[in-house]
Scaffold this active site. Structure first.
Site, short mmCIF file in Angstrom:
data_model
loop_
_atom_site.label_atom_id
_atom_site.label_comp_id
_atom_site.label_asym_id
_atom_site.label_seq_id
_atom_site.Cartn_x
_atom_site.Cartn_y
_atom_site.Cartn_z
CE LYS A 19 -3.92 -2.32 2.11
NZ LYS A 19 -4.78 -2.59 3.27
CD GLN B 177 -3.73 -4.25 6.31
OE1 GLN B 177 -3.80 -3.20 5.68
NE2 GLN B 177 -4.17 -5.40 5.81
CG ASP C 93 -9.58 0.08 4.62
OD1 ASP C 93 -9.41 -0.46 3.53
OD2 ASP C 93 -8.72 0.11 5.53
N1 GUN Z 1 -7.19 -6.72 5.90
C1 GUN Z 1 -7.56 -7.48 4.83
N2 GUN Z 1 -8.06 -6.71 3.85
C2 GUN Z 1 -8.02 -5.44 4.29
C3 GUN Z 1 -8.40 -4.19 3.72
O1 GUN Z 1 -8.90 -4.08 2.60
N3 GUN Z 1 -8.17 -3.09 4.51
C4 GUN Z 1 -7.65 -3.18 5.77
N4 GUN Z 1 -7.51 -2.06 6.47
N5 GUN Z 1 -7.30 -4.34 6.33
C5 GUN Z 1 -7.48 -5.45 5.59
#
Ligand code: GUN
Length: 283
Positions: A53, A97, A120
């Site tokens: 990311k 996350q 998100d």
């Molecule tokens: N853990 C697995 N997929 C995601 C996601 O799309 N965003 C976040 N913040 N955590 C995750």
């Protein structure tokens, strides 16, 4: 033999377009789009996702503020960090996350993210608006899946979409997005009886259950579009929840793992950071 839904290629195009948009944003508002990324603990998969990311943000020209907190961080410290980032006018997006270590209250922590910085789409306000088919920040993985489906120009209306998995991150929001496109949606989960009889009816099969190569060709209808959200680490490397080698001969389209849904999730996150920044400038 199915056509490959190449998430890597598609996501690169999206990121290149966002690179131009981010430069325009910076020229117009004299500041960089800024994304805060919070990682608690050292879950190996989460470390890789966060690294990817941050790399994507760098490519586009989005400034990332990275916060890596130790596994035993107290809830109050995570809350204080989010509250500070929520108040910070230079921050456009806050990403926590998931999964968080077990001692932390995920629901309480996500609720501290202001909906306008919720890149998100995990907060109750964004989830609620998504349910009402109203304007909202869309959750990244399902948004990436929809982008892929639209890229092949296959009509979605009236199609039977079957989803395996009912998580807040994938199963529930993708069900809503497909419903919004007039699909008939069936959500299967660990208590579903005779799963195969349902998956065999799917024109679109979305698999997000976290079991390596679980979906075999006998579970798939001829010509189905198969979307594999799984990322499983096995002795022979990464694989999805779909047995790619056999299912590819039955499906019309299929996503590979890696290089399918994963890169699209990151591209959608970057898109969300851009749209959150625009909205915060009242555009
Ligand atoms: N853990 C697995 N997929 C995601 C996601 O799309 N965003 C976040 N913040 N955590 C995750």
């Amino acid at each position: 033999m199915a056509e490959l839904l190449d998430g890597k290629l598609l996501s690169t195009k999206i990121k290149e377009d966002l690179k131009l948009k981010a430069a325009e944003f910076e020229a117009k508002y004299c500041r960089k789009i800024t994304l805060a990324v919070i990682l608690v603990g050292e879950n190996p998969a989460s470390c890789v996702y966060v690294k990817n990311k941050i790399k994507a943000a760098e490519f586009i020209g989005i400034k990332s503020l990275s916060f890596s907190l130790p596994e035993n961080t107290e809830e109050k410290d995570v809350e204080d960090l989010i509250n500070n980032l929520a108040r910070d006018k230079s921050v456009d997006g806050i990403l926590v996350q998931l999964p968080l270590p077990k001692h932390l209250d995920e629901e309480k922590i996500l609720a501290l993210i202001p909906p306008e910085k919720d890149v998100d789409g995990f907060t109750a306000e964004n989830v609620g608006n998504a349910t009402l088919f109203k304007d909202c920040v869309n959750s990244c993985t399902p948004a990436g899946i929809m982008y892929m489906l639209k890229s092949i120009n296959v009509p979605l209306s009236g199609k039977h979409a079957v989803i395996i998995g009912r998580s807040n991150i994938v199963g529930k929001p993708i069900a809503l997005m497909l419903l919004k496109e007039n699909c008939t949606v069936t959500v299967c989960h660990s208590k579903t009886v005779d799963l195969k009889s349902i998956t065999k009816q799917a024109d679109i099969l979305v698999v997000a259950m976290g079991k390596a190569k679980f979906v075999t060709s006998d579970m798939v209808k001829d010509g189905a579009i198969v979307i594999d959200v799984g990322i499983n680490r096995t002795e022979t490397g990464l694989c999805g929840d779909v047995d790619f080698e056999t299912v590819k001969d039955k499906a019309s389209y299929i996503t590979p793992v890696p290089g399918g849904v994963g890169p699209m999730t990151i591209a959608m996150l970057m898109y969300n950071a851009y749209t959150c920044a625009l909205r915060r400038e009242n555009v």
